[in-house]
Scaffold this motif. Structure first.
Motif, PDB file in Angstrom:
ATOM      1  N   VAL A   1      13.394 -24.946  45.054  1.00  0.00           N
ATOM      2  CA  VAL A   1      13.704 -26.145  44.389  1.00  0.00           C
ATOM      3  C   VAL A   1      13.886 -25.559  42.582  1.00  0.00           C
ATOM      4  N   GLU A   2      14.865 -26.348  42.112  1.00  0.00           N
ATOM      5  CA  GLU A   2      15.026 -25.918  40.915  1.00  0.00           C
ATOM      6  C   GLU A   2      14.000 -26.793  40.166  1.00  0.00           C
ATOM      7  N   ALA A   3      12.996 -26.485  39.486  1.00  0.00           N
ATOM      8  CA  ALA A   3      11.828 -27.033  38.750  1.00  0.00           C
ATOM      9  C   ALA A   3      12.486 -28.032  37.636  1.00  0.00           C
ATOM     10  N   ALA A   4      13.558 -27.544  36.994  1.00  0.00           N
ATOM     11  CA  ALA A   4      13.961 -28.367  35.667  1.00  0.00           C
ATOM     12  C   ALA A   4      14.608 -29.695  36.361  1.00  0.00           C
ATOM     13  N   SER A   5      15.181 -29.740  37.481  1.00  0.00           N
ATOM     14  CA  SER A   5      15.801 -30.871  37.820  1.00  0.00           C
ATOM     15  C   SER A   5      14.816 -32.045  38.182  1.00  0.00           C
TER      16      SER A   5
ATOM     17  N   ASP B   1       9.987 -36.451  31.377  1.00  0.00           N
ATOM     18  CA  ASP B   1      10.552 -35.551  32.303  1.00  0.00           C
ATOM     19  C   ASP B   1      10.632 -34.262  31.298  1.00  0.00           C
ATOM     20  N   ALA B   2      11.028 -34.368  30.061  1.00  0.00           N
ATOM     21  CA  ALA B   2      11.063 -33.253  29.182  1.00  0.00           C
ATOM     22  C   ALA B   2       9.442 -32.611  28.898  1.00  0.00           C
ATOM     23  N   HIS B   3       8.604 -33.482  29.054  1.00  0.00           N
ATOM     24  CA  HIS B   3       7.009 -33.076  29.136  1.00  0.00           C
ATOM     25  C   HIS B   3       6.777 -32.371  30.338  1.00  0.00           C
ATOM     26  N   LEU B   4       7.203 -32.947  31.228  1.00  0.00           N
ATOM     27  CA  LEU B   4       6.792 -32.380  32.742  1.00  0.00           C
ATOM     28  C   LEU B   4       7.683 -30.745  33.024  1.00  0.00           C
ATOM     29  N   ARG B   5       8.760 -30.716  32.240  1.00  0.00           N
ATOM     30  CA  ARG B   5       9.301 -29.220  32.291  1.00  0.00           C
ATOM     31  C   ARG B   5       8.704 -28.168  31.489  1.00  0.00           C
ATOM     32  N   SER B   6       7.687 -28.735  30.516  1.00  0.00           N
ATOM     33  CA  SER B   6       7.010 -27.849  29.279  1.00  0.00           C
ATOM     34  C   SER B   6       6.091 -27.229  30.105  1.00  0.00           C
ATOM     35  N   ALA B   7       5.480 -26.309  29.307  1.00  0.00           N
ATOM     36  CA  ALA B   7       4.250 -25.330  29.611  1.00  0.00           C
ATOM     37  C   ALA B   7       3.168 -26.019  30.141  1.00  0.00           C
ATOM     38  N   ASP B   8       2.919 -27.449  29.663  1.00  0.00           N
ATOM     39  CA  ASP B   8       1.798 -28.421  30.014  1.00  0.00           C
ATOM     40  C   ASP B   8       1.802 -28.580  31.746  1.00  0.00           C
TER      41      ASP B   8
ATOM     42  N   LEU C   1       5.363 -27.806  34.507  1.00  0.00           N
ATOM     43  CA  LEU C   1       6.060 -26.949  35.303  1.00  0.00           C
ATOM     44  C   LEU C   1       6.635 -25.492  34.754  1.00  0.00           C
ATOM     45  N   ASP C   2       6.416 -25.474  33.351  1.00  0.00           N
ATOM     46  CA  ASP C   2       6.990 -24.620  32.566  1.00  0.00           C
ATOM     47  C   ASP C   2       8.247 -23.855  33.247  1.00  0.00           C
ATOM     48  N   VAL C   3       9.223 -24.557  33.079  1.00  0.00           N
ATOM     49  CA  VAL C   3      10.529 -24.245  33.808  1.00  0.00           C
ATOM     50  C   VAL C   3      11.265 -23.230  33.117  1.00  0.00           C
ATOM     51  N   GLU C   4      10.981 -22.743  31.742  1.00  0.00           N
ATOM     52  CA  GLU C   4      11.546 -21.685  31.069  1.00  0.00           C
ATOM     53  C   GLU C   4      10.922 -20.283  31.832  1.00  0.00           C
TER      54      GLU C   4
ATOM     55  N   THR D   1       5.014 -21.437  45.738  1.00  0.00           N
ATOM     56  CA  THR D   1       4.766 -20.624  44.477  1.00  0.00           C
ATOM     57  C   THR D   1       5.164 -21.709  43.376  1.00  0.00           C
ATOM     58  N   LEU D   2       4.309 -22.281  42.583  1.00  0.00           N
ATOM     59  CA  LEU D   2       4.486 -23.389  41.724  1.00  0.00           C
ATOM     60  C   LEU D   2       4.026 -22.914  40.390  1.00  0.00           C
TER      61      LEU D   2
END
Length: 294
Positions: free
Chosen positions: A167-171, A180-187, A189-192, A219-220
């Motif tokens: 699954v693409e975490a950034a999606s 959504d931007a907060h969920l993608r952050s290091a707090d 999913l840390d999608v980077e 793996t998450l």
């Protein structure tokens, strides 16, 4: 026992194996699952009134079995296949030497059904990967991951089946761009650093009629943990594009702390803004084969 209907045909003598050279079959049957799929590895064994085996014949690719012509009399027909409960019927062969048992439906051992064995490709356009988290202790926020891919390998038994998915975490999409931007952050999913969420099964066990428990590793956020999915098989059928599809629904519950996602805020009265657990909901359509239709 089910008494077989008789059919007309040429005379012949008994013997094991298939009828050949245009001769009429002795005993014929079609072996199917409850969904109407051929059980290609089924075997039909015929015994006479004294219990002696007179024929043992494997099924054709379409699940059809035809023995050589048999002498008139009453016979017991037993159908067996690995992974299925055996079935029995009575066949009365007339002077023509032929009898038709008809359709024999085999049930999976333990009552668990499966799609036909082989590779099945998950179709993202007709599937969904969702997550639900509690908000303020009184309601839920629903999110989904629209970009993903996966494959299911169906074996001859549930224990021989497997699944893998990415699954693409950034999606992640909860319907709110700021959240959504907060969920993608290091707090969270840390999608980077962790662009993919991966799942790979290690074993599958029956959990009741049409239900499985899939054991595997998730793996998450860069953390690998064992996760079990409660999986329901919803059925199999043709699609409008000439393919065959199988449908599944799976759920599980994750603890955010198990995957190093500990961010939270405490609002009034000590209530956490975000629940500590996340419910995962998967609705899956898989296409038979190793590629999706164009």
């Amino acid at each position: 026992m089910v008494t077989a209907a008789t059919t007309s045909g040429g005379n012949g003598t008994g013997g094991a194996g298939r009828g050949g050279n245009g001769s009429a079959p002795g005993v014929s049957a079609r072996i199917l699952t409850k969904d109407g799929w051929a059980v290609q590895h089924a075997v039909l064994t015929v015994t006479d009134a004294a219990g002696a085996q007179v024929s043992r014949t494997p099924a054709d690719p379409d699940g059809t079995v035809r023995t050589a012509p048999l002498p008139p009399g009453a016979y017991t027909v037993i159908v067996t296949a690995v992974g299925y409960a055996p079935a029995a019927a009575t066949a009365v062969v007339p002077a023509s030497g032929t009898a038709r048992v008809g359709t024999v439906v085999l049930s999976r051992l333990g009552g668990t059904q499966l799609p036909p064995p082989g590779t099945w490709t998950i179709d993202p356009a007709h599937s969904s990967v969702g997550a639900v988290a509690q908000h303020l202790g009184i309601s839920s926020v629903h999110g989904r991951f629209p970009r993903f891919a996966g494959r299911i390998e169906i074996g001859g038994t549930p224990e021989e089946s497997s699944v893998s998915a990415a699954v693409e975490a950034a999606s992640i999409d909860t319907g709110n761009a700021v959240r959504d931007a907060h969920l993608r952050s290091a707090d969270f999913l840390d999608v980077e650093r962790n662009p993919q969420i991966l799942y790979r099964s290690s074993s599958v066990t029956p959990a009741g009629p049409d239900r499985w428990t899939v054991h595997g590793e998730l793996t998450l956020n860069g953390v690998v943990r064992p996760v079990a999915l409660d999986l329901a098989y919803l059925g199999t059928g043709p699609d409008p594009w000439g393919g065959v599809r199988a449908a599944f629904r799976a759920t599980t519950e994750l603890h955010r702390s198990d995957f190093a996602m500990n961010f939270n805020q405490v609002v009034q009265a000590g209530i956490a803004a975000i629940g500590t657990t996340v419910k995962v909901e998967l609705d899956v359509q898989a296409v038979q084969g190793d590629a999706l239709p164009q």
